[in-house]
Design a protein around this motif. Structure first.
Motif, PDB file in Angstrom:
ATOM      1  N   LEU A 490       0.830  -1.209   0.000  1.00 25.26           N
ATOM      2  CA  LEU A 490       0.000   0.000   0.000  1.00 25.26           C
ATOM      3  C   LEU A 490       0.866   1.261   0.000  1.00 25.26           C
ATOM      4  O   LEU A 490       0.573   2.241  -0.684  1.00 25.26           O
ATOM      5  N   MET A 491       1.954   1.197   0.762  1.00 30.14           N
ATOM      6  CA  MET A 491       2.827   2.374   0.874  1.00 30.14           C
ATOM      7  C   MET A 491       3.615   2.610  -0.412  1.00 30.14           C
ATOM      8  O   MET A 491       4.004   3.746  -0.700  1.00 30.14           O
ATOM      9  N   SER A 492       3.864   1.516  -1.138  1.00 33.18           N
ATOM     10  CA  SER A 492       4.843   1.650  -2.224  1.00 33.18           C
ATOM     11  C   SER A 492       4.220   1.904  -3.595  1.00 33.18           C
ATOM     12  O   SER A 492       4.944   2.084  -4.571  1.00 33.18           O
ATOM     13  N   ILE A 493       2.883   1.939  -3.686  1.00 31.13           N
ATOM     14  CA  ILE A 493       2.283   2.149  -5.020  1.00 31.13           C
ATOM     15  C   ILE A 493       2.666   3.535  -5.561  1.00 31.13           C
ATOM     16  O   ILE A 493       3.009   3.697  -6.720  1.00 31.13           O
ATOM     17  N   LYS A 494       2.561   4.523  -4.662  1.00 29.80           N
ATOM     18  CA  LYS A 494       2.965   5.904  -4.993  1.00 29.80           C
ATOM     19  C   LYS A 494       2.304   6.417  -6.258  1.00 29.80           C
ATOM     20  O   LYS A 494       2.956   6.991  -7.131  1.00 29.80           O
ATOM     21  N   GLY A 495       1.014   6.167  -6.352  1.00 29.71           N
ATOM     22  CA  GLY A 495       0.271   6.688  -7.505  1.00 29.71           C
ATOM     23  C   GLY A 495      -0.179   8.117  -7.252  1.00 29.71           C
ATOM     24  O   GLY A 495       0.525   8.883  -6.614  1.00 29.71           O
ATOM     25  N   PHE A 537      -7.143   1.028  -7.945  1.00 25.92           N
ATOM     26  CA  PHE A 537      -6.695   1.279  -6.574  1.00 25.92           C
ATOM     27  C   PHE A 537      -5.277   0.746  -6.379  1.00 25.92           C
ATOM     28  O   PHE A 537      -4.387   1.451  -5.893  1.00 25.92           O
ATOM     29  N   TRP A 538      -5.060  -0.488  -6.768  1.00 19.86           N
ATOM     30  CA  TRP A 538      -3.759  -1.095  -6.532  1.00 19.86           C
ATOM     31  C   TRP A 538      -2.688  -0.564  -7.478  1.00 19.86           C
ATOM     32  O   TRP A 538      -1.515  -0.876  -7.344  1.00 19.86           O
ATOM     33  N   LYS A 539      -3.100   0.241  -8.475  1.00 20.64           N
ATOM     34  CA  LYS A 539      -2.115   0.835  -9.392  1.00 20.64           C
ATOM     35  C   LYS A 539      -1.843   2.283  -9.088  1.00 20.64           C
ATOM     36  O   LYS A 539      -0.743   2.785  -9.277  1.00 20.64           O
ATOM     37  N   ASN A 540      -2.910   2.978  -8.657  1.00 14.69           N
ATOM     38  CA  ASN A 540      -2.808   4.431  -8.627  1.00 14.69           C
ATOM     39  C   ASN A 540      -3.027   5.033  -7.243  1.00 14.69           C
ATOM     40  O   ASN A 540      -3.286   6.218  -7.103  1.00 14.69           O
ATOM     41  N   ASN A 551      -0.955   7.243  11.029  1.00 14.25           N
ATOM     42  CA  ASN A 551      -1.137   7.537   9.612  1.00 14.25           C
ATOM     43  C   ASN A 551      -2.559   7.203   9.184  1.00 14.25           C
ATOM     44  O   ASN A 551      -2.879   6.073   8.822  1.00 14.25           O
ATOM     45  N   ASN A 552      -3.445   8.212   9.248  1.00 10.95           N
ATOM     46  CA  ASN A 552      -4.855   8.009   8.915  1.00 10.95           C
ATOM     47  C   ASN A 552      -5.024   7.492   7.495  1.00 10.95           C
ATOM     48  O   ASN A 552      -5.901   6.676   7.222  1.00 10.95           O
ATOM     49  N   ALA A 553      -4.180   7.982   6.583  1.00  7.20           N
ATOM     50  CA  ALA A 553      -4.314   7.594   5.179  1.00  7.20           C
ATOM     51  C   ALA A 553      -4.022   6.109   5.000  1.00  7.20           C
ATOM     52  O   ALA A 553      -4.711   5.417   4.240  1.00  7.20           O
ATOM     53  N   LEU A 554      -3.036   5.620   5.701  1.00  4.78           N
ATOM     54  CA  LEU A 554      -2.696   4.197   5.595  1.00  4.78           C
ATOM     55  C   LEU A 554      -3.818   3.332   6.168  1.00  4.78           C
ATOM     56  O   LEU A 554      -4.195   2.308   5.586  1.00  4.78           O
ATOM     57  N   GLU A 555      -4.358   3.778   7.318  1.00  2.22           N
ATOM     58  CA  GLU A 555      -5.485   3.036   7.915  1.00  2.22           C
ATOM     59  C   GLU A 555      -6.635   2.977   6.920  1.00  2.22           C
ATOM     60  O   GLU A 555      -7.233   1.925   6.690  1.00  2.22           O
ATOM     61  N   ARG A 556      -6.926   4.141   6.352  1.00  4.74           N
ATOM     62  CA  ARG A 556      -8.045   4.229   5.425  1.00  4.74           C
ATOM     63  C   ARG A 556      -7.798   3.351   4.203  1.00  4.74           C
ATOM     64  O   ARG A 556      -8.703   2.661   3.728  1.00  4.74           O
ATOM     65  N   ALA A 557      -6.568   3.372   3.716  1.00  3.00           N
ATOM     66  CA  ALA A 557      -6.235   2.596   2.514  1.00  3.00           C
ATOM     67  C   ALA A 557      -6.513   1.115   2.738  1.00  3.00           C
ATOM     68  O   ALA A 557      -7.119   0.440   1.898  1.00  3.00           O
ATOM     69  N   GLY A 558      -6.105   0.597   3.890  1.00  5.78           N
ATOM     70  CA  GLY A 558      -6.321  -0.818   4.185  1.00  5.78           C
ATOM     71  C   GLY A 558      -7.806  -1.147   4.234  1.00  5.78           C
ATOM     72  O   GLY A 558      -8.251  -2.183   3.731  1.00  5.78           O
TER      73      GLY A 558
END
Lengths: 638, 265, 229
Positions: A490-495, A537-540, A551-558
């Motif tokens: 999730l952290m490394s997609i960097k879209g 999602f998994w690309k961008n 990290n709210n964004a990471l929580e949300r992403a999961g």
């Protein structure tokens, strides 16, 4: 694996008693040798964790909020049902049971519902003993009100904050056990995976949301009280962080997900006013006790001020269509009627997506003071949000996603098909069928946590001969590694896009295609689009910040990632259920007058889905619903 | 009523990477804000724009967004939960601010509420106070019928006034002494007022006050700031009740540890 | 030890502040009533002063008691102020509106220090008479016995304009302290409930005004020449 619901034999009124006698017990001195993980600290999780600790088990409890007191149960407003018959109006355990079965459109398991009605009275006793300040009469006895879908007054309430008060009761009991050292509480901790050892649920993998640290936790049994999945629709009345992750992670590990298409739309919410909106605000259904729902009879009147529309130009459509229940018709019916009126072009307010809830008659009849006493806080909340004074002009309301009846499949013992995994409260599927009655969610959450699980879990634990596995067991190591890998990914997609934007997109699709009225075309369209959003999602996706900090964004992403997998199952279930029942309304299956058309011959079963991999077709297991006590009839609230 | 005009704000907001790093106020210009947005939706907008620029969004606590979970905790223009009275910041709408206004947003400040990140603070001190005594010691099951003990409507209503507390901590944030007494007194008074809570009233008050002091909250100097910002309008008279209950408990000698007794058969 | 627990707790210390504050307030009222006897003339005031000094045991007992009460009030205030500062933390708000708090309530420590300084001056001025030792020489013969002429001392003392002005400003500060302090005492002692809260707040404000008028009346009257030798 076969689906054995383990319903005890015998007459319905004696099943629970008999079962309690038949279950194996854990010797009081041995209870401390067992450990239980409880995920979630709401009404179900909090009450279960407290009760289990009181019995002597070692409990670890996890919640992602900063305190167990913040679980979303706190937002329930209206009340809690119990078959106390304090009002002498003919209520009984059997009537509550029957109302719940009928309200659920004959898609719930009879034995579970009967048990729920049986323990309901004890819940009120328990809460009063904890110091829950329920409303009272001048004589000092408890006050009751009636609620949607019921013709007796059996709802207990604490102003418009019943959920808060009940949760704080459970929280106080839980806090006491934390203070005594019997519960180890983990705040700001999110379960990211279930650990299954030799086919049994034996632990979880958790991320500390403040430090980002991933830890393994092992126990003799795992209890999920992690709530519902309304937020798959993005806009719902649920709290921002409510999610399906814990349940979905369990489903991925083999727990069956039952009836995901049963979603409840609450009829009395404040209408959507813009694209930026982050949530919908519910106003207690109790408002329908005194408010009258109407829209203009003619489309041309919609733009007029409500006070300029004369009585005979108004359509009090609930009173017209359902004379005996009127404005108190069950939630699904009221919601759908509002949608019909708006689809007919007679909706009011911005975007034409709203109907009036009018208190003018009630104010005339009872006086403003009485209305203020009953609903003062709701009127104030309405004014804060909309800037409109509902004493002087009617409220505008519209249905919104509110509760999900579907959930992980459990047997009569509240254990899923994965031994050792118990699921309670909104997270399971068992008691509300296809539609939940008002004031029954609180009842179910507390029934499960206080009075059902503490017994049934003992039956399982008593049969556990082996100790809980060490967290060094290869299954734990593997599960932790998977969690790490997923976070890293999730952290490394960097879209380019935020997790929120994907959630928004998914929610919009779900609301339009899998919302209040569903049809084959829309559902198939959603089934085609969801994988596309997931792929994008998994690309961008772009997750900013660090993995090792809050990290709210990471929580949300999961959570969004799990919603993107789960949404597909929900849609598939809605497509496969070719009938209309309760909260699931298929436009192809309706009576000539627009009422839901149930198909008992072909669909009187629980659809329990087995996960087979992302993008793979899940396998459907059917648990037939056998009605021994109640005759399945067409629901009528006319 | 909803209006279509958009507003612009100058947002000064506290940014702090984590507990160990010092923080500072950072300014952002934010336009295109609708007056119908809630305050937190305005912050969502800010975060979406920061995201687009590749800047890390501002962390702030929030959950239910309907004023009941007690999670949101922002000090806005020097007032916890902002200028609108008797609501949480999540229920405050942008229409009450002036177009072009500077809005200063800070976390709760108190030694007992350390900052975790940006505007997020750690309020677990409140949990520990409840764990010390904010409960009725009753196990599940075996409780008498709910109507067995009549409770007058007045007492039930007063207990409910106290019980309305959402545990947000605005009282602490507003108090010049960071006193938690409004929270503690509301929680203790709710139970002390009700017959079910009377049995351990003395013990409860002593334990909760002891835990409160241990967490490092200050003393109440009756300034009424807590009451002014409390989103649930909990009155300071509960503080007086707590003081009274505390004094009685002390006078009765309830603070003395009872002698250990050998029990059981 | 229960007492130690009590003395360690913020609530316990505040209860002590409430009780001692109430005692100091009561003394202030009695003191004011005593002062106002100046308007009844020289004999009345000096009789009153003589009565107060009739027994060394009584007056010293009273003085020591009052001193102890004041000391307790001050010690608790100092301890609590230190704890309150620590509780607030090192990072200050960039903006702090002190919502709902009156100026008096926010400045009790400062007004308290000034009031204490004034009381010390007042004691040196009229009680020990060390500021102007000539006050000790002021005597009168009453019923054949020589006694201290308090009436003359007060008038001589207040005939100095800056002294009178200082007293008037100081009693204004005392009133300011009391305008929050009286109602606050009720609360800290736990004597407030929803029914009496407003009454107590009005009572506090009313007495703050009464104390100011009653206390400032004496220097003002002397300065204006309404009371003279």
């Amino acid at each position: 694996m076969s689906l054995d619901s383990k319903i005890p034999s015998g007459p319905i009124a004696q099943k629970w008693d008999k079962h309690r006698f038949d279950m194996k017990l854990v010797n009081p001195a041995n209870k401390r040798k067992y450990s239980v993980i409880v995920v979630g600290s709401g009404l179900a999780g909090g009450s279960a964790a407290a009760s289990l600790a009181e019995l002597g088990y070692n409990v670890s409890c996890f919640c992602f909020q900063d305190s167990p007191r913040r679980a979303h149960s706190i937002a329930a407003q209206g009340g809690i049902n119990a078959a106390k018959n304090y009002q002498n109006d003919g209520d009984s355990v059997y009537r509550l049971f029957y109302d719940t079965i009928k309200g659920g459109d004959f898609r719930a398991r009879e034995a579970n519902v009967y048990r729920l009605a049986q323990v309901s009275a004890e819940i009120i006793d328990q809460c009063v003993a904890q110091g829950v300040p329920f409303a009272r009469e001048y004589g000092g006895t408890l006050a009751n009100r009636s609620f949607g879908g019921a013709q007796v007054s059996r709802t207990f309430y604490a102003r418009g904050q019943t959920g808060q008060q009940l949760l704080l009761g459970a929280y106080s009991a839980l806090s006491r056990q934390i203070g005594l050292g019997k519960v180890k509480m983990y705040n700001r901790s999110e379960m990211l995976d279930l650990v299954v050892v030799n086919g049994q649920a034996k632990g979880i993998i958790v991320r500390d949301l403040v430090t980002g640290k991933i830890t393994r936790h092992s126990a003799d049994a795992v209890v999920l009280g992690t709530g519902g999945y309304s937020n798959v629709y993005y806009l719902s009345t649920n709290a921002q962080a409510c999610n399906v992750t814990a349940a979905w992670r369990a489903a991925r590990k083999g727990a069956y997900f039952a009836n995901p298409c049963y979603t409840q739309i609450h009829p009395t919410c404040i209408p959507v006013h813009g694209d930026h909106q982050s949530k919908l605000t519910l106003m207690s259904e109790s408002l329908r006790n005194d408010g009258r729902v109407w829209v203009p009879k003619r489309k041309e009147d919609c733009g007029k001020k409500p006070s300029d529309i004369p009585e005979d130009a108004r359509d009090y459509y609930l009173e017209r269509k359902y004379p005996s229940f009127g404005n108190l018709a069950p939630r699904d019916i009221s919601s759908r009627s509002a949608k019909e009126a708006c689809d007919d072009g007679r909706g009011v307010g911005p975007g034409g997506r709203g109907v009036y809830l009018d208190f003018a008659d009630a104010i005339k009849r009872l006086g403003r003071k009485t209305i203020e006493d009953r609903y003062g806080n709701l009127f104030q909340m309405y004014e804060k949000i909309t800037g409109e004074n509902a004493y002087e002009q009617p409220m505008r309301i519209y249905p919104a996603l509110h509760y999900t009846m579907g959930g992980l499949w459990v047997d009569y013992n509240l254990m899923s098909n994965l031994p050792g995994l118990f699921v309670i409260g909104e997270a399971n599927f068992s008691d509300h069928g296809a539609n939940r009655l008002g004031a029954s969610a609180l009842m179910q959450g507390l029934a499960d946590g206080y009075f059902v699980l503490p017994y049934t879990i003992g039956n399982y634990l008593a049969q556990q001969k082996e100790k809980a596995p060490s967290t060094d067991h290869p299954e734990f190591v593997k599960a932790e590694q998977e969690v790490h890998d997923r976070l890293n990914k999730l952290m490394s997609i960097k879209g380019k896009r935020s997790p929120n934007s994907f959630h928004h997109e998914l929610g919009h699709l779900m609301w339009e295609n899998v919302g209040m009225g569903r049809n084959e075309k829309g559902l198939k369209e959603a089934l085609a689009k969801i994988p596309q959003i997931r792929e994008e999602f998994w690309k961008n996706l772009n997750v900013l910040g660090d993995k090792e900090d809050l990290n709210n964004a990471l929580e949300r992403a999961g959570r969004v990632a799990d919603f993107l997998e789960f949404a597909e199952l929900l849609t598939l279930d809605a497509l496969e259920r070719k009938e209309s029942c309760g909260g699931h309304f298929r436009e192809e299956y309706q009576m000539p007058d627009g009422e839901a058309k149930r198909d008992d011959e072909n669909f009187a079963y629980v659809a329990a889905w087995e996960f087979k991999g992302v993008g793979q077709a899940p396998v459907l297991h059917k648990e037939p619903l056998v009605y021994e006590e109640v005759h399945m009839s067409t629901r009528s609230y006319k | 009523m909803s209006t279509s005009n958009s507003m612009t704000f100058n947002i000064r907001i506290w940014r702090q990477k984590n507990a160990k790093t010092p923080g500072k106020l950072v300014e952002y210009k934010l336009d295109g804000i609708s007056p119908d947005m809630s305050f937190l939706e305005m912050l969502d907008q800010l975060n979406e724009r920061l995201y687009a620029k590749g800047e890390e969004p501002v962390a702030f606590d929030h959950d239910c967004r309907e004023g009941i979970c007690g999670m949101c905790s922002l000090n806005v223009n020097g007032i916890p939960h902002g200028p609108d009275s008797q609501v949480t910041i999540c229920q405050t709408h942008m229409r009450i601010f002036k177009d072009g206004q500077t809005i200063t947003i800070e976390p709760w400040r108190s030694t007992a509420f350390p900052v975790i990140k940006d505007c997020v603070v750690d309020r677990s001190a409140f949990d520990r106070i409840i764990q010390a005594g904010g409960f009725v010691s009753v196990n599940t099951g075996g409780t008498p019928d709910a109507n067995a003990l009549p409770i007058s409507k007045e007492i039930a209503d007063l207990a409910m006034d106290a019980a309305a507390c959402i545990g947000c901590g605005a009282c602490v944030a507003a108090c010049k002494n960071s006193s938690a007494l409004l929270f503690v007194s509301a929680k203790a008074s709710q139970l002390n007022l009700l017959p079910q809570g009377k049995a351990e009233k003395d013990r409860r008050v002593l334990k909760m006050v002891e835990a409160m002091d241990k967490e490092g909250f200050g003393a109440c100097t009756n300034t009424n700031s807590c009451e002014a910002v409390c989103p649930k309008g909990i009155p300071v008279t509960f503080i007086a009740q707590l003081n009274r209950d505390y004094a009685w408990a002390m006078l009765k000698g309830a603070a003395a540890e009872p002698k250990a007794t050998v029990g059981g058969a | 030890m229960p007492l130690i627990k009590f003395l360690r707790s913020t609530v316990g210390l505040k209860i002590i502040m409430g009780v001692t504050g109430a005692a100091l307030f009561a003394f202030t009222v009695i003191h004011m009533v005593g002062n106002l006897q100046i308007f009844l003339g020289q004999e009345a005031l000096n009789n009153y002063a003589q009565m107060l000094h009739a027994s060394d045991e009584v007056i010293w007992g009273f003085r020591l008691g009052l001193g102890a009460v004041a000391a307790l009030h001050i010690i608790c205030a100092v301890v609590l102020t230190i704890r309150n500062r620590a509780a607030r933390g090192s990072e200050a708000y960039a903006e702090y509106a002190a919502p709902g708090a009156s100026l008096a309530s926010r400045t009790m420590a400062i007004s308290g220090v000034i009031v204490a300084a004034f009381i010390i001056f007042h004691l040196l001025h009229f009680t020990t008479q060390s500021i102007d030792p000539s006050f000790k020489e002021l005597t009168e013969i009453h019923k054949g016995v020589e006694r201290h002429d308090v009436y003359a001392m007060v008038i001589k003392g207040f005939q100095v304009p800056w002294v009178s002005a200082f007293y008037i400003i100081s009693v204004a500060l005392v009133s300011f302290h009391l305008s929050h302090g009286i109602a606050s005492c009720f609360r800290s002692m736990g004597l407030t409930n929803p029914a009496y809260r407003e009454v107590q707040e009005w009572f506090g404000l009313a007495f703050a005004v009464i104390i100011f008028v009653g206390m400032a009346a004496v220097p003002a009257a002397v300065l204006l020449g309404l009371v003279k030798l």
